[in-house]
Design a protein around this motif. Sequence first.
Motif, PDB file in Angstrom:
ATOM      1  N   ARG A 189     116.445  41.852  57.282  1.00 46.15           N
ATOM      2  CA  ARG A 189     116.027  42.854  58.276  1.00 46.15           C
ATOM      3  C   ARG A 189     116.430  42.420  59.685  1.00 46.15           C
ATOM      4  N   MET A 190     116.167  41.150  60.020  1.00 50.67           N
ATOM      5  CA  MET A 190     116.499  40.684  61.354  1.00 50.67           C
ATOM      6  C   MET A 190     118.000  40.603  61.572  1.00 50.67           C
ATOM      7  N   HIS A 191     118.742  40.169  60.558  1.00 51.87           N
ATOM      8  CA  HIS A 191     120.190  40.050  60.708  1.00 51.87           C
ATOM      9  C   HIS A 191     120.812  41.414  61.012  1.00 51.87           C
ATOM     10  N   THR A 192     120.391  42.432  60.270  1.00 42.77           N
ATOM     11  CA  THR A 192     120.918  43.772  60.521  1.00 42.77           C
ATOM     12  C   THR A 192     120.500  44.266  61.904  1.00 42.77           C
ATOM     13  N   CYS A 193     119.291  43.931  62.322  1.00 42.69           N
ATOM     14  CA  CYS A 193     118.816  44.335  63.641  1.00 42.69           C
ATOM     15  C   CYS A 193     119.672  43.721  64.748  1.00 42.69           C
ATOM     16  N   LEU A 194     120.090  42.483  64.572  1.00 44.50           N
ATOM     17  CA  LEU A 194     120.935  41.845  65.569  1.00 44.50           C
ATOM     18  C   LEU A 194     122.295  42.526  65.656  1.00 44.50           C
ATOM     19  N   HIS A 195     122.780  43.074  64.546  1.00 41.30           N
ATOM     20  CA  HIS A 195     124.020  43.856  64.600  1.00 41.30           C
ATOM     21  C   HIS A 195     123.813  45.110  65.439  1.00 41.30           C
ATOM     22  N   LEU A 196     122.638  45.732  65.318  1.00 40.74           N
ATOM     23  CA  LEU A 196     122.343  46.897  66.150  1.00 40.74           C
ATOM     24  C   LEU A 196     122.295  46.510  67.626  1.00 40.74           C
ATOM     25  N   LEU A 197     121.769  45.329  67.909  1.00 42.00           N
ATOM     26  CA  LEU A 197     121.706  44.873  69.297  1.00 42.00           C
ATOM     27  C   LEU A 197     123.098  44.802  69.916  1.00 42.00           C
ATOM     28  N   CYS A 198     124.088  44.450  69.103  1.00 45.67           N
ATOM     29  CA  CYS A 198     125.471  44.392  69.594  1.00 45.67           C
ATOM     30  C   CYS A 198     125.970  45.764  70.041  1.00 45.67           C
ATOM     31  N   SER A 199     125.436  46.818  69.438  1.00 51.48           N
ATOM     32  CA  SER A 199     125.870  48.165  69.808  1.00 51.48           C
ATOM     33  C   SER A 199     125.257  48.621  71.126  1.00 51.48           C
ATOM     34  N   ILE A 200     124.199  47.934  71.559  1.00 54.53           N
ATOM     35  CA  ILE A 200     123.511  48.282  72.807  1.00 54.53           C
ATOM     36  C   ILE A 200     124.056  47.479  73.983  1.00 54.53           C
TER      37      ILE A 200
END
Length: 237
Positions: free
Chosen positions: A103-114
């Motif tokens: 869950r956290m790993h995927t969330c960090l990928h989303l952070l890259c989009s921001i």
Amino acid sequence: MRTLALFEEAPYQCNFNARVLAVSEQGVALDQTLFYPTGGGQPGDQGHFLLPDGSVVAVVGTQRDPLHRSIIWHQLKEGAPVLSPDMELQGCLDWERRYLHMRMHTCLHLLCSIISAPVTGCSIGTNKGRLDFDLPDSTLDKEYITRSLNELINRGLEVSVRLLSSCEYDSLLEFAHIRTVTPALMQGVVRIVKIPGLDLQPCGGTHVRNIAEIGQVVCEKIEKKSRHNRRVTLRLT
């Protein structure tokens, strides 16, 4: 000698059968495993082995061989019985811990989009994770990041994985956020994780199938670590 990385194709599977290939000071190598080895900021999996005599042996860490990357070593708890080559056993993941990492790993990928900046560091924990960005001048805002991430998570987009040759990967490099790290080649291919319309980058880690599984998150801290480095820490709620 090579370990088949079952976690790449079956990140939601918890149990597997395997045969011991070798035992050394580095740990136990199996012919196949669901245990993810430490790498890319994601900790190695833990769990246990169930031996033929019914005894249970705790696995406290998992790492790739530093020279032969296709070999994965499982570190056992001190005092564990000695395993022997060709022994058949069953492996069982600490699933709750692994799923939090996913869950956290995927969330960090989303952070890259921001945050539009190269990533220079990553660390993933069971309920927290952080990325370091190359940002000499920063106007990052915790409330904005928290709101933006949760809005993206609520979109419920599917996460997909592709394997590309090194040549194919070069053509996609402009979309990748990691500029300072050369993607690892395994069997001549690069593993790409894609969140449609948001993120596309090389990654060997385990991820959730849908970003809605991340749940709600909070941007807990933004730190200036150096002149060119900003650290953003997230927390699962």
